[in-house]
Design a protein around this motif. Structure first.
Motif, PDB file in Angstrom:
ATOM      1  N   THR A 314       0.853  -1.191   0.000  1.00  0.00           N
ATOM      2  CA  THR A 314       0.000   0.000   0.000  1.00  0.00           C
ATOM      3  C   THR A 314       0.889   1.241   0.000  1.00  0.00           C
ATOM      4  O   THR A 314       2.103   1.143   0.223  1.00  0.00           O
ATOM      5  CB  THR A 314      -0.907   0.017   1.234  1.00  0.00           C
ATOM      6  OG1 THR A 314      -0.100   0.236   2.410  1.00  0.00           O
ATOM      7  CG2 THR A 314      -1.660  -1.307   1.389  1.00  0.00           C
ATOM      8  N   ALA A 316       1.262   3.240   2.253  1.00  0.00           N
ATOM      9  CA  ALA A 316       1.833   3.418   3.589  1.00  0.00           C
ATOM     10  C   ALA A 316       2.741   2.283   4.030  1.00  0.00           C
ATOM     11  O   ALA A 316       3.466   2.422   5.015  1.00  0.00           O
ATOM     12  CB  ALA A 316       0.712   3.591   4.614  1.00  0.00           C
ATOM     13  N   VAL A 318       2.962  -2.286   4.118  1.00  0.00           N
ATOM     14  CA  VAL A 318       2.689  -3.668   3.720  1.00  0.00           C
ATOM     15  C   VAL A 318       1.455  -4.159   4.459  1.00  0.00           C
ATOM     16  O   VAL A 318       1.386  -4.072   5.687  1.00  0.00           O
ATOM     17  CB  VAL A 318       3.894  -4.576   4.057  1.00  0.00           C
ATOM     18  CG1 VAL A 318       3.613  -6.011   3.620  1.00  0.00           C
ATOM     19  CG2 VAL A 318       5.173  -4.051   3.410  1.00  0.00           C
ATOM     20  N   ARG A 319       0.492  -4.688   3.695  1.00  0.00           N
ATOM     21  CA  ARG A 319      -0.695  -5.272   4.322  1.00  0.00           C
ATOM     22  C   ARG A 319      -0.602  -6.784   4.219  1.00  0.00           C
ATOM     23  O   ARG A 319      -0.396  -7.339   3.143  1.00  0.00           O
ATOM     24  CB  ARG A 319      -1.977  -4.783   3.642  1.00  0.00           C
ATOM     25  CG  ARG A 319      -3.242  -5.255   4.390  1.00  0.00           C
ATOM     26  CD  ARG A 319      -4.511  -4.630   3.858  1.00  0.00           C
ATOM     27  NE  ARG A 319      -4.888  -5.190   2.562  1.00  0.00           N
ATOM     28  CZ  ARG A 319      -4.908  -4.521   1.429  1.00  0.00           C
ATOM     29  NH1 ARG A 319      -4.544  -3.239   1.412  1.00  0.00           N
ATOM     30  NH2 ARG A 319      -5.280  -5.090   0.304  1.00  0.00           N
ATOM     31  N   THR A 320      -0.748  -7.458   5.347  1.00  0.00           N
ATOM     32  CA  THR A 320      -0.672  -8.911   5.372  1.00  0.00           C
ATOM     33  C   THR A 320      -2.066  -9.527   5.327  1.00  0.00           C
ATOM     34  O   THR A 320      -3.080  -8.834   5.470  1.00  0.00           O
ATOM     35  CB  THR A 320       0.092  -9.390   6.626  1.00  0.00           C
ATOM     36  OG1 THR A 320      -0.368  -8.671   7.782  1.00  0.00           O
ATOM     37  CG2 THR A 320       1.575  -9.159   6.464  1.00  0.00           C
ATOM     38  N   GLY A 323      -5.029  -8.850   7.540  1.00  0.00           N
ATOM     39  CA  GLY A 323      -5.628  -7.524   7.507  1.00  0.00           C
ATOM     40  C   GLY A 323      -4.802  -6.448   8.170  1.00  0.00           C
ATOM     41  O   GLY A 323      -5.160  -5.264   8.105  1.00  0.00           O
ATOM     42  N   ARG A 324      -3.691  -6.818   8.763  1.00  0.00           N
ATOM     43  CA  ARG A 324      -2.868  -5.838   9.467  1.00  0.00           C
ATOM     44  C   ARG A 324      -2.067  -4.993   8.476  1.00  0.00           C
ATOM     45  O   ARG A 324      -1.524  -5.491   7.510  1.00  0.00           O
ATOM     46  CB  ARG A 324      -1.907  -6.563  10.410  1.00  0.00           C
ATOM     47  CG  ARG A 324      -0.998  -5.654  11.202  1.00  0.00           C
ATOM     48  CD  ARG A 324      -0.048  -6.465  12.063  1.00  0.00           C
ATOM     49  NE  ARG A 324       0.955  -5.628  12.711  1.00  0.00           N
ATOM     50  CZ  ARG A 324       2.017  -6.080  13.359  1.00  0.00           C
ATOM     51  NH1 ARG A 324       2.209  -7.404  13.452  1.00  0.00           N
ATOM     52  NH2 ARG A 324       2.886  -5.262  13.922  1.00  0.00           N
ATOM     53  N   GLU A 325      -2.030  -3.696   8.741  1.00  0.00           N
ATOM     54  CA  GLU A 325      -1.248  -2.769   7.927  1.00  0.00           C
ATOM     55  C   GLU A 325       0.056  -2.460   8.665  1.00  0.00           C
ATOM     56  O   GLU A 325       0.042  -1.918   9.777  1.00  0.00           O
ATOM     57  CB  GLU A 325      -2.014  -1.476   7.694  1.00  0.00           C
ATOM     58  CG  GLU A 325      -1.262  -0.470   6.852  1.00  0.00           C
ATOM     59  CD  GLU A 325      -1.698  -0.462   5.387  1.00  0.00           C
ATOM     60  OE1 GLU A 325      -1.050   0.192   4.577  1.00  0.00           O
ATOM     61  OE2 GLU A 325      -2.696  -1.122   5.073  1.00  0.00           O
ATOM     62  N   HIS A 326       1.158  -2.834   8.061  1.00  0.00           N
ATOM     63  CA  HIS A 326       2.485  -2.555   8.643  1.00  0.00           C
ATOM     64  C   HIS A 326       2.994  -1.271   8.004  1.00  0.00           C
ATOM     65  O   HIS A 326       3.514  -1.275   6.882  1.00  0.00           O
ATOM     66  CB  HIS A 326       3.444  -3.711   8.358  1.00  0.00           C
ATOM     67  CG  HIS A 326       2.984  -5.033   8.874  1.00  0.00           C
ATOM     68  ND1 HIS A 326       3.450  -5.585  10.050  1.00  0.00           N
ATOM     69  CD2 HIS A 326       2.096  -5.935   8.365  1.00  0.00           C
ATOM     70  CE1 HIS A 326       2.875  -6.768  10.232  1.00  0.00           C
ATOM     71  NE2 HIS A 326       2.048  -6.997   9.222  1.00  0.00           N
ATOM     72  N   GLU A 327       2.864  -0.162   8.726  1.00  0.00           N
ATOM     73  CA  GLU A 327       3.300   1.118   8.179  1.00  0.00           C
ATOM     74  C   GLU A 327       4.818   1.248   8.291  1.00  0.00           C
ATOM     75  O   GLU A 327       5.392   1.037   9.366  1.00  0.00           O
ATOM     76  CB  GLU A 327       2.608   2.269   8.900  1.00  0.00           C
ATOM     77  CG  GLU A 327       1.110   2.307   8.670  1.00  0.00           C
ATOM     78  CD  GLU A 327       0.472   3.567   9.227  1.00  0.00           C
ATOM     79  OE1 GLU A 327       1.201   4.385   9.836  1.00  0.00           O
ATOM     80  OE2 GLU A 327      -0.744   3.736   9.047  1.00  0.00           O
TER      81      GLU A 327
END
Length: 482
Positions: A314, A316, A318-320, A323-327
């Motif tokens: 994304t 911002a 990495v989305r796993t 559903g977690r967004e790793h900014e």
């Protein structure tokens, strides 16, 4: 009349080919190098901690020992210096056209010669074409949704952007192969946080590195036999890995036990980490990695190992799949190379305009990795099924260079273009693939294999068996009428 020869690439393979030919008196050589210096992967890979995972006394030419290696496992600058020295000392540089990329080549049935197309728009006509582009020259990126959407800096480890300041940044590393385990410990103390996305964990064993002191250098120089012993010892160790994978399951089990002890001991500081990084496939299926500092780096408080599947990149981060967004601020791709595509993106055509990609539509194949039916006077260095799962590729390259010199010697004596007999190459490929089908490399997904499971990279036996078998025999070839 001596054949004219073009070599593509000036890494270890291109230099090995040129030196072997020059030793036989074939001096009508041109080497096309797209960059402005020799070195191949050792010129391109400048990431922090870049080093070889084969000891330098063995990862070097047997005819050009270096008594002044700074380390047993030398770093990229020392290896590049060695390659530059080889090009200078063996009078190869005068044959090199730097800044010249080869875009394709076509065999002309009427003349029996190759027309080589250059990125400048020019063409060069030669009798023999040698590809020495290797298997590890083109960075690979996984097919992940939104890969180009990330808003911050992102780069491949083989194209390291030294202008990006990592100090205090949130960094994502995608991939845990041979490059990542070298640069992760180097950047870990510098970054603010580090998230390592692991799809498949590598087996890791201790790295018996050491700095060679001035005393070592003097001994190696005054008593060359000592360096020969060092080379022979490491030949035995690395060939032992091949023995384990090919012939000796008990030896493979012992290596696995060593790896498990090493990896468990180095991850004790972070509970639960060992369970994340212990592999779930047969040892030897992927290349064993040597490291003493990668796992301790993963155990540091500012590092997280994420084993969840990456769903998307994304703007911002990495989305796993959970559903977690790793900014993150920076993404570093440690995802290896396009190893099974060989001569791509060059377009090569043989007799009757036959494209190489059509010949290889079900997978690359070549007689001892060197010659392909319908492609006369084309010789590949480090071609299909000549990679080693345990030893030094330079050992293989020297055998290939001798084969090439014998091949060109026969051309010079007969004056005819030669192509490997299709039935000879087919029988060889059938034998090699049969060996590989039951091998450890067939038991997991790796860069050794195509998507359909065919293994196009590895030699299935020992290095000494390749050297003994890969010998030029004119009976394996037929003349091409022109």
């Amino acid at each position: 009349m001596a054949p004219s020869i073009a070599i593509i690439g000036s890494g270890f393979g291109g230099l090995a080919a040129a030196i072997a030919l020059k030793k036989r008196g074939f001096d009508d050589l041109v080497i096309f190098e797209k960059a402005d210096e020799v070195g191949g992967v050792w010129r391109e890979n400048t990431y922090p901690g870049a080093a070889c995972d084969v000891p330098s006394p063995f990862y070097s030419f047997s005819f050009a020992p270096n008594p002044r290696w700074p380390h047993r496992f030398s770093r990229q600058p020392a290896i590049l210096d060695y390659i530059r020295g080889i090009a200078r000392d063996y009078d190869v540089r005068r044959h090199i056209r730097f800044g010249t990329e080869v875009t394709g080549a076509a065999f002309d049935d009427a003349s029996g010669r190759w027309t080589v197309r250059l990125g400048t728009g020019d063409t060069v006509v030669v009798d023999v074409l040698v590809s020495a582009v290797g298997q590890l020259s083109r960075p690979a990126f996984p097919s992940i949704e939104g890969r180009d959407s990330f808003a911050g800096p992102n780069f491949h480890s083989a194209q390291w952007d030294h202008d990006v300041d990592l100090a205090g940044k949130r960094v994502a590393v995608i991939g845990t192969g041979a490059s990542a385990i070298q640069f992760v410990p180097e950047i870990q103390p510098e970054v603010g946080s580090l998230t390592v996305f692991q799809r498949s964990a590598p087996y890791i064993i201790p790295r018996p590195d050491r700095e060679f002191s001035a005393l070592h250098h003097r001994v190696f120089e005054k008593l060359p036999v000592t360096e020969l012993v060092e080379r022979g010892t490491w030949y035995g160790v690395t060939e032992g890995l091949s023995v384990a994978w090919v012939y000796a399951k008990p030896l493979a089990a012992a290596i696995k036990a060593i790896s498990k002890f090493h990896m468990r001991r180095q991850t004790r500081a972070k509970p639960g980490l060992f369970d994340k990084i212990w592999p779930d496939y047969a040892i030897g299926c992927k290349r064993i990695l040597f490291s003493d500092n990668y796992l301790p780096a993963l155990a540091e408080p500012n590092v997280e190992v994420c084993t969840d599947r990456i769903a998307a990149i994304t703007p911002a981060g990495v989305r796993t799949a959970d559903g977690r967004e790793h900014e993150v601020d920076v993404i570093i791709w440690g995802t290896g190379f396009a190893t099974t595509e060989f001569l791509a993106p060059m377009r090569i055509t043989g007799t009757g305009g036959h494209p190489l990609e059509r010949e290889w539509r079900t997978g690359a194949h070549a007689y001892y990795g060197l010659t392909v039916p319908r492609f006369p006077n084309l010789v590949l260095m480090y071609g299909p099924n000549t990679n080693t799962g345990g030893g030094s590729i330079i050992y293989f390259l020297e055998a290939q260079a001798e084969y090439l010199a014998d091949y060109v010697g026969h051309l010079a004596a007969t004056g005819s273009a030669l192509t490997v007999r299709p039935e000879v190459e087919r029988a060889y490929d059938t034998r090699i693939q049969a060996e590989l089908t039951g091998s450890v490399w067939s038991r997991c997904s790796s860069w050794y294999r195509q998507a359909d499971g065919r293994i196009t990279t590895n030699w299935p036996l020992l290095g000494i068996q390749y050297k003994n078998q890969a010998r030029f025999d004119a009976a394996d070839y037929e003349a091409v009428s022109v």
